[in-house]
Design a protein around this motif. Structure first.
Motif, PDB file in Angstrom:
ATOM      1  N   VAL A  74      33.474  46.344  31.762  1.00 41.42           N
ATOM      2  CA  VAL A  74      34.545  45.426  31.370  1.00 41.42           C
ATOM      3  C   VAL A  74      34.091  44.574  30.191  1.00 41.42           C
ATOM      4  CG1 VAL A  74      35.913  43.427  32.093  1.00 41.42           C
ATOM      5  CG2 VAL A  74      35.669  45.400  33.617  1.00 41.42           C
ATOM      6  N   GLU A  75      32.872  44.074  30.251  1.00 43.01           N
ATOM      7  CA  GLU A  75      32.354  43.273  29.140  1.00 43.01           C
ATOM      8  C   GLU A  75      32.335  44.071  27.845  1.00 43.01           C
ATOM      9  OE1 GLU A  75      31.879  39.996  29.077  1.00 43.01           O
ATOM     10  OE2 GLU A  75      32.676  40.131  31.102  1.00 43.01           O
ATOM     11  N   HIS A  76      31.960  45.345  27.922  1.00 44.05           N
ATOM     12  CA  HIS A  76      31.953  46.194  26.729  1.00 44.05           C
ATOM     13  C   HIS A  76      33.372  46.401  26.209  1.00 44.05           C
ATOM     14  CE1 HIS A  76      27.726  48.115  26.948  1.00 44.05           C
ATOM     15  NE2 HIS A  76      27.726  46.908  27.474  1.00 44.05           N
ATOM     16  N   LEU A  77      34.324  46.619  27.110  1.00 43.70           N
ATOM     17  CA  LEU A  77      35.714  46.805  26.678  1.00 43.70           C
ATOM     18  C   LEU A  77      36.228  45.574  25.934  1.00 43.70           C
ATOM     19  CD1 LEU A  77      37.257  48.561  29.813  1.00 43.70           C
ATOM     20  CD2 LEU A  77      36.607  49.609  27.637  1.00 43.70           C
ATOM     21  N   VAL A  78      35.897  44.404  26.448  1.00 41.66           N
ATOM     22  CA  VAL A  78      36.368  43.153  25.845  1.00 41.66           C
ATOM     23  C   VAL A  78      35.630  42.870  24.538  1.00 41.66           C
ATOM     24  CG1 VAL A  78      36.464  40.646  26.146  1.00 41.66           C
ATOM     25  CG2 VAL A  78      37.098  42.156  28.039  1.00 41.66           C
ATOM     26  N   GLN A  79      34.303  42.904  24.576  1.00 38.64           N
ATOM     27  CA  GLN A  79      33.515  42.464  23.431  1.00 38.64           C
ATOM     28  C   GLN A  79      33.402  43.501  22.315  1.00 38.64           C
ATOM     29  OE1 GLN A  79      29.776  40.889  24.843  1.00 38.64           O
ATOM     30  NE2 GLN A  79      30.797  39.597  26.348  1.00 38.64           N
TER      31      GLN A  79
ATOM     32  N   PHE B 278      41.825  46.527  34.567  1.00 38.98           N
ATOM     33  CA  PHE B 278      41.978  46.449  36.020  1.00 38.98           C
ATOM     34  C   PHE B 278      40.754  47.028  36.709  1.00 38.98           C
ATOM     35  CE2 PHE B 278      46.037  46.731  33.952  1.00 38.98           C
ATOM     36  CZ  PHE B 278      46.708  45.651  34.488  1.00 38.98           C
ATOM     37  N   ILE B 279      40.281  46.317  37.746  1.00 38.79           N
ATOM     38  CA  ILE B 279      39.150  46.768  38.557  1.00 38.79           C
ATOM     39  C   ILE B 279      39.641  46.853  39.989  1.00 38.79           C
ATOM     40  CG2 ILE B 279      36.810  46.288  39.351  1.00 38.79           C
ATOM     41  CD1 ILE B 279      36.463  44.514  36.890  1.00 38.79           C
ATOM     42  N   GLN B 280      39.427  48.006  40.617  1.00 41.61           N
ATOM     43  CA  GLN B 280      39.867  48.189  41.998  1.00 41.61           C
ATOM     44  C   GLN B 280      39.063  49.293  42.663  1.00 41.61           C
ATOM     45  OE1 GLN B 280      43.943  49.214  41.288  1.00 41.61           O
ATOM     46  NE2 GLN B 280      43.514  51.387  41.127  1.00 41.61           N
ATOM     47  N   SER B 281      39.188  49.373  43.948  1.00 44.57           N
ATOM     48  CA  SER B 281      38.585  50.469  44.678  1.00 44.57           C
ATOM     49  C   SER B 281      39.305  51.753  44.276  1.00 44.57           C
ATOM     50  CB  SER B 281      38.734  50.231  46.180  1.00 44.57           C
ATOM     51  OG  SER B 281      38.308  51.367  46.887  1.00 44.57           O
ATOM     52  N   ALA B 282      38.570  52.831  44.146  1.00 43.87           N
ATOM     53  CA  ALA B 282      39.171  54.115  43.805  1.00 43.87           C
ATOM     54  C   ALA B 282      39.816  54.770  45.018  1.00 43.87           C
ATOM     55  CB  ALA B 282      38.126  55.042  43.197  1.00 43.87           C
ATOM     56  N   SER B 283      39.645  54.173  46.192  1.00 41.66           N
ATOM     57  CA  SER B 283      40.251  54.702  47.419  1.00 41.66           C
ATOM     58  C   SER B 283      41.006  53.574  48.112  1.00 41.66           C
ATOM     59  CB  SER B 283      39.163  55.249  48.351  1.00 41.66           C
ATOM     60  OG  SER B 283      38.393  54.190  48.876  1.00 41.66           O
ATOM     61  N   ASP B 284      41.446  53.822  49.315  1.00 39.52           N
ATOM     62  CA  ASP B 284      42.146  52.774  50.058  1.00 39.52           C
ATOM     63  C   ASP B 284      41.174  51.877  50.837  1.00 39.52           C
ATOM     64  OD1 ASP B 284      41.404  54.612  51.969  1.00 39.52           O
ATOM     65  OD2 ASP B 284      43.365  54.731  52.916  1.00 39.52           O
ATOM     66  N   GLN B 285      39.883  52.083  50.658  1.00 37.28           N
ATOM     67  CA  GLN B 285      38.864  51.281  51.325  1.00 37.28           C
ATOM     68  C   GLN B 285      38.439  50.111  50.437  1.00 37.28           C
ATOM     69  OE1 GLN B 285      37.577  51.946  54.462  1.00 37.28           O
ATOM     70  NE2 GLN B 285      39.216  53.465  54.520  1.00 37.28           N
ATOM     71  N   ASN B 286      38.163  48.961  51.044  1.00 40.95           N
ATOM     72  CA  ASN B 286      37.569  47.845  50.320  1.00 40.95           C
ATOM     73  C   ASN B 286      36.111  48.202  50.071  1.00 40.95           C
ATOM     74  OD1 ASN B 286      37.160  45.351  49.181  1.00 40.95           O
ATOM     75  ND2 ASN B 286      36.870  44.317  51.142  1.00 40.95           N
ATOM     76  N   THR B 287      35.636  48.058  48.846  1.00 38.85           N
ATOM     77  CA  THR B 287      34.293  48.526  48.549  1.00 38.85           C
ATOM     78  C   THR B 287      33.625  47.728  47.442  1.00 38.85           C
ATOM     79  OG1 THR B 287      32.969  50.476  47.996  1.00 38.85           O
ATOM     80  CG2 THR B 287      35.064  50.249  46.861  1.00 38.85           C
TER      81      THR B 287
ATOM     82  N   VAL C 261      37.667  51.291  37.032  1.00 39.67           N
ATOM     83  CA  VAL C 261      38.053  50.388  35.949  1.00 39.67           C
ATOM     84  C   VAL C 261      39.067  51.151  35.120  1.00 39.67           C
ATOM     85  CG1 VAL C 261      37.284  49.194  33.861  1.00 39.67           C
ATOM     86  CG2 VAL C 261      35.824  49.201  35.891  1.00 39.67           C
ATOM     87  N   SER C 262      40.217  50.530  34.864  1.00 40.88           N
ATOM     88  CA  SER C 262      41.228  51.196  34.049  1.00 40.88           C
ATOM     89  C   SER C 262      41.814  50.218  33.044  1.00 40.88           C
ATOM     90  CB  SER C 262      42.329  51.790  34.920  1.00 40.88           C
ATOM     91  OG  SER C 262      43.017  50.772  35.618  1.00 40.88           O
ATOM     92  N   ALA C 263      42.338  50.771  31.954  1.00 36.35           N
ATOM     93  CA  ALA C 263      42.963  49.954  30.915  1.00 36.35           C
ATOM     94  C   ALA C 263      43.860  50.837  30.063  1.00 36.35           C
ATOM     95  CB  ALA C 263      41.901  49.301  30.038  1.00 36.35           C
ATOM     96  N   ASP C 264      44.899  50.240  29.526  1.00 35.92           N
ATOM     97  CA  ASP C 264      45.721  50.907  28.525  1.00 35.92           C
ATOM     98  C   ASP C 264      45.146  50.523  27.172  1.00 35.92           C
ATOM     99  OD1 ASP C 264      47.407  52.091  30.359  1.00 35.92           O
ATOM    100  OD2 ASP C 264      48.834  50.438  30.333  1.00 35.92           O
TER     101      ASP C 264
END
Length: 97
Positions: free
Chosen positions: A23-28, A38-47, A70-73
């Motif tokens: 994320v830091e690389h994407l921003v900077q 966006f940062i989230q679990s890739a599954s339905d589990q909290n991780t 990690v995803s972004a448009d």
């Protein structure tokens, strides 16, 4: 005429530390606004990832149930540079459309 189309990029990480670094690389390095990442679990589990990065060791609720996405448009013209940056940040899988 410049290509102003957007693409969605997704990267999977084993640890939260690696995801945060990405994320830091994407921003900077690429000028992507934080609210567009966006940062989230890739599954339905909290991780927190598939294994500890030591920053989460003290937490009793830090489960290791799967990878972090990690995803972004992004501008389609930045796709190759962003793919390389995410891979260099420790992504285990990267895809873009």
């Amino acid at each position: 005429m410049a290509d102003d189309s957007t693409a969605t990029i997704r990267a999977m990480f084993d640890t939260r530390e690696a995801a945060d670094l990405a994320v830091e690389h994407l921003v900077q390095q690429h000028g992507i606004s934080r609210p567009d990442i966006f940062i989230q679990s890739a599954s339905d589990q909290n991780t927190t990832g598939t294994h500890s990065s030591r920053g989460d060791v003290a937490r009793s609720d830090a489960t290791h149930e799967g990878v972090i996405e990690v995803s972004a448009d992004i501008a389609a013209s930045k796709m190759q540079d962003v793919l390389k940056s995410l891979t260099d940040s420790g992504a285990i899988r990267v895809s873009g459309k």
